[in-house]
Scaffold this motif. Structure first.
Motif, short mmCIF file in Angstrom:
data_model
loop_
_atom_site.label_atom_id
_atom_site.label_comp_id
_atom_site.label_asym_id
_atom_site.label_seq_id
_atom_site.Cartn_x
_atom_site.Cartn_y
_atom_site.Cartn_z
N ALA A 38 22.55 12.24 -5.48
CA ALA A 38 22.19 11.03 -4.73
C ALA A 38 21.67 9.95 -5.67
N LEU A 39 20.86 10.36 -6.65
CA LEU A 39 20.33 9.38 -7.61
C LEU A 39 21.44 8.82 -8.50
N HIS A 41 24.53 8.28 -7.63
CA HIS A 41 25.23 7.28 -6.83
C HIS A 41 24.38 6.03 -6.63
N GLU A 42 23.11 6.23 -6.37
CA GLU A 42 22.23 5.09 -6.12
C GLU A 42 22.12 4.17 -7.32
N TYR A 43 21.98 4.76 -8.52
CA TYR A 43 21.80 3.95 -9.72
C TYR A 43 23.09 3.68 -10.48
#
Length: 137
Positions: A38-39, A41-43
């Motif tokens: 998830a991180l 994809h987020e960053y």
């Protein structure tokens, strides 16, 4: 924002952004960070960059990692979690099992408070770091 051409390595930029979110209270003490995927994809960065950022946060004392469970926000010595006992919730105090001791970074035989919310969600917190309140009327 992440600047791939900046003076600071990308993993340190990500670590700084994660640290800001921890310090702002978005991720509370004794709670897991979002999954590495998830991180990523987020960053918009590679897995290795996220892992290096988490390693940096671990080395600077912001988080700790529990194998096969995740990365957890480390609590400061004065961090108290306020629990509001809503109707339909119940809670008990007991000795933590080995898995809970590892997840919460507790000494062996430390007490925990187990909160079961009306919807079935269960939360385990260190007993010495919890304040229990009744619902506001």
């Amino acid at each position: 924002m992440i600047d791939p051409e900046g003076e600071q390595p990308v993993y340190l930029q990500v670590a700084a952004l994660l640290r800001e979110r921890i310090e702002a209270g978005e991720w509370r003490p004794r709670r897991r960070l979002p999954a590495v995927v998830a991180l990523e994809h987020e960053y918009g960065v590679a897995r290795n960059t996220i892992l290096k950022a988490i390693k940096h946060l671990r080395e600077t004392g912001y988080v700790y990692t529990v194998p096969n469970w995740g990365t957890v926000v480390r609590a400061g010595s004065d961090d108290i979690t306020v629990v509001v006992m809503e109707p339909g919730s119940r809670g008990i105090f007991r000795i933590a099992n080995d898995q809970e001791s590892a997840r919460l970074d507790l000494d062996p035989d430390a007490a925990v408070f187990v909160l079961e919310r009306r919807g079935g969600e269960v939360e385990v917190l260190p007993a010495d770091k919890v304040e229990i309140r009744g619902p506001e009327v």
